[in-house]
Structures are given as structure tokens and as C-alpha cells.
Design a protein around this motif. Sequence first.
Motif, PDB file in Angstrom:
ATOM      1  N   ASP A   1       0.815  -1.212   0.000  1.00 36.50           N
ATOM      2  CA  ASP A   1       0.000   0.000   0.000  1.00 36.50           C
ATOM      3  C   ASP A   1       0.848   1.260   0.000  1.00 36.50           C
ATOM      4  O   ASP A   1       0.469   2.268  -0.587  1.00 36.50           O
ATOM      5  N   ILE A   2       1.968   1.236   0.670  1.00 37.43           N
ATOM      6  CA  ILE A   2       2.807   2.434   0.788  1.00 37.43           C
ATOM      7  C   ILE A   2       3.442   2.800  -0.543  1.00 37.43           C
ATOM      8  O   ILE A   2       3.409   3.936  -0.958  1.00 37.43           O
ATOM      9  N   ASP A   3       4.052   1.867  -1.219  1.00 36.90           N
ATOM     10  CA  ASP A   3       4.774   2.108  -2.464  1.00 36.90           C
ATOM     11  C   ASP A   3       5.732   3.293  -2.306  1.00 36.90           C
ATOM     12  O   ASP A   3       5.646   4.298  -2.996  1.00 36.90           O
ATOM     13  N   ALA A   4       6.622   3.172  -1.344  1.00 38.41           N
ATOM     14  CA  ALA A   4       7.550   4.242  -1.000  1.00 38.41           C
ATOM     15  C   ALA A   4       8.488   4.588  -2.150  1.00 38.41           C
ATOM     16  O   ALA A   4       8.890   5.746  -2.283  1.00 38.41           O
ATOM     17  N   GLU A   5       8.827   3.621  -2.978  1.00 38.77           N
ATOM     18  CA  GLU A   5       9.727   3.902  -4.096  1.00 38.77           C
ATOM     19  C   GLU A   5       9.113   4.948  -5.028  1.00 38.77           C
ATOM     20  O   GLU A   5       9.794   5.866  -5.477  1.00 38.77           O
ATOM     21  N   GLU A   6       7.834   4.803  -5.304  1.00 38.99           N
ATOM     22  CA  GLU A   6       7.160   5.768  -6.178  1.00 38.99           C
ATOM     23  C   GLU A   6       7.092   7.135  -5.510  1.00 38.99           C
ATOM     24  O   GLU A   6       7.303   8.165  -6.156  1.00 38.99           O
ATOM     25  N   GLU A   7       6.825   7.160  -4.216  1.00 39.57           N
ATOM     26  CA  GLU A   7       6.757   8.423  -3.490  1.00 39.57           C
ATOM     27  C   GLU A   7       8.121   9.106  -3.445  1.00 39.57           C
ATOM     28  O   GLU A   7       8.215  10.323  -3.577  1.00 39.57           O
ATOM     29  N   ILE A   8       9.169   8.332  -3.274  1.00 39.84           N
ATOM     30  CA  ILE A   8      10.514   8.900  -3.263  1.00 39.84           C
ATOM     31  C   ILE A   8      10.852   9.452  -4.645  1.00 39.84           C
ATOM     32  O   ILE A   8      11.457  10.515  -4.768  1.00 39.84           O
ATOM     33  N   THR A   9      10.439   8.761  -5.693  1.00 41.91           N
ATOM     34  CA  THR A   9      10.662   9.243  -7.056  1.00 41.91           C
ATOM     35  C   THR A   9       9.938  10.563  -7.276  1.00 41.91           C
ATOM     36  O   THR A   9      10.501  11.496  -7.870  1.00 41.91           O
ATOM     37  N   ARG A  10       8.711  10.669  -6.810  1.00 41.30           N
ATOM     38  CA  ARG A  10       7.966  11.938  -6.938  1.00 41.30           C
ATOM     39  C   ARG A  10       8.649  13.054  -6.166  1.00 41.30           C
ATOM     40  O   ARG A  10       8.728  14.186  -6.628  1.00 41.30           O
ATOM     41  N   LEU A  11       9.134  12.727  -4.965  1.00 39.47           N
ATOM     42  CA  LEU A  11       9.840  13.720  -4.163  1.00 39.47           C
ATOM     43  C   LEU A  11      11.118  14.163  -4.867  1.00 39.47           C
ATOM     44  O   LEU A  11      11.445  15.354  -4.875  1.00 39.47           O
ATOM     45  N   GLU A  12      11.836  13.236  -5.492  1.00 34.59           N
ATOM     46  CA  GLU A  12      13.049  13.594  -6.239  1.00 34.59           C
ATOM     47  C   GLU A  12      12.711  14.518  -7.405  1.00 34.59           C
ATOM     48  O   GLU A  12      13.436  15.475  -7.679  1.00 34.59           O
ATOM     49  N   SER A  13      11.612  14.243  -8.105  1.00 34.70           N
ATOM     50  CA  SER A  13      11.232  15.127  -9.216  1.00 34.70           C
ATOM     51  C   SER A  13      10.831  16.501  -8.681  1.00 34.70           C
ATOM     52  O   SER A  13      11.099  17.522  -9.320  1.00 34.70           O
ATOM     53  N   TYR A  14      10.210  16.548  -7.493  1.00 38.95           N
ATOM     54  CA  TYR A  14       9.879  17.834  -6.877  1.00 38.95           C
ATOM     55  C   TYR A  14      11.159  18.590  -6.536  1.00 38.95           C
ATOM     56  O   TYR A  14      11.251  19.795  -6.769  1.00 38.95           O
ATOM     57  N   ILE A  15      12.152  17.877  -6.004  1.00 34.53           N
ATOM     58  CA  ILE A  15      13.431  18.516  -5.672  1.00 34.53           C
ATOM     59  C   ILE A  15      14.105  19.041  -6.932  1.00 34.53           C
ATOM     60  O   ILE A  15      14.647  20.146  -6.960  1.00 34.53           O
ATOM     61  N   GLU A  16      14.069  18.260  -7.995  1.00 36.49           N
ATOM     62  CA  GLU A  16      14.641  18.709  -9.268  1.00 36.49           C
ATOM     63  C   GLU A  16      13.909  19.938  -9.793  1.00 36.49           C
ATOM     64  O   GLU A  16      14.527  20.841 -10.352  1.00 36.49           O
ATOM     65  N   SER A  17      12.590  19.983  -9.616  1.00 41.08           N
ATOM     66  CA  SER A  17      11.841  21.162 -10.076  1.00 41.08           C
ATOM     67  C   SER A  17      12.219  22.379  -9.249  1.00 41.08           C
ATOM     68  O   SER A  17      12.272  23.497  -9.771  1.00 41.08           O
ATOM     69  N   LEU A  18      12.493  22.175  -7.956  1.00 43.53           N
ATOM     70  CA  LEU A  18      12.957  23.290  -7.119  1.00 43.53           C
ATOM     71  C   LEU A  18      14.333  23.764  -7.569  1.00 43.53           C
ATOM     72  O   LEU A  18      14.604  24.962  -7.611  1.00 43.53           O
TER      73      LEU A  18
END
Length: 182
Positions: free
Chosen positions: A133-150
Amino acid sequence: MTGRFGKLLIPGLVWMNLSLTLHLMGETEAAFSTQETSVTMAYSMAFVFPATIQQMEEQAKVQAKEIGRLYRVYEDLNQEEALLLKEKMVEGNEALQTLHRKMESYYQEALIDPKEFHYVIEGFLKVDKLVGDIDAEEEITRLESYIESLQGAEETPVQPKKADEEAGPASVDNGKQEGESE
């Protein structure tokens, strides 16, 4: 004589009675109407206690909640805070995956005797569902893309200003040169 005869007569009669009884009966064998066969008892030792499984389930729930909580707040963070959040999420995910792997090894052992170790199987299935249910890998990937956008947002305004500054004096000089020529 009666005294002497009486003293010998009674023990003699008892002796003859016992001898005659033994001779008539012969050897006897005892037979029991109910016989109980010896049953070997098998004791199996639990390779993991139910309390350990429950504790691991609780740890997994806490880790899953923490990862979910961390992921919900990332959109309001600056780049430095987002990088720290990413580290926490990675650590939480690693801890959750470690628990999952350990529970999976217990699960594989419990499959040998599922009736006796049903608590291990149930605990693993709960933790496995949490991990799915967590799917942390996908969430970490989204967070990395957010960091890249910053990072891209910080670099984008700096580059056009430099380009304007470089182009500004040249266009001003070009304007003056054109103006001077006329």
C-alpha cells in the motif's frame, strides 16, 4: 504331646496347604484387559514467538504511517527541507523493507507447519499489505522530481538575468552605434 503336636501341626498344615496350592495352580501369567501403548510425544519449538511477530507488525505500521505522513507535507518545503525529507523517507523505507524481509524469512519457515505457526503467516500478510500500500519507491521518485523542479526553479531566474545583462550592454552599445552613425 498336645503342646508339641500343636506347635508342629499348625505350621505343617500351612506348609502343606501352600505346597498343594502352588502345585495345583502352576505358573500364571498376568493379563490386563486394557493395554495402553506408549505414545511418543513430539515437542516442536517455535522459531519465533507470537509477541515478536506482533512487535514487528507494530513497527511496520509505525514506519508506514511515518512514510505516509512525510510524503503528504513535501509540497510546502524548500529544497533543503525537501532533501532532508527525502533522507528520512529513504531511511523509513529501508527500515520497513528490512522488517518485511525478516518477516518473509519467518513466513517461509512457517509454511512448513501452517497450523502451528498461523500467527506468523497472518503477521507477514499484514506487513506485506502495508508495504504494497505504501509504495515508497514511487513516493521517493515523486519527491526527487519535486526537488529537481525546485533546483530548476532556482536556476531558471538566474540564467535569464545573466543573459539580459550580457545582452543589455551590447544592445545599448548597438543602439548608440546606430544612433551615432546617423
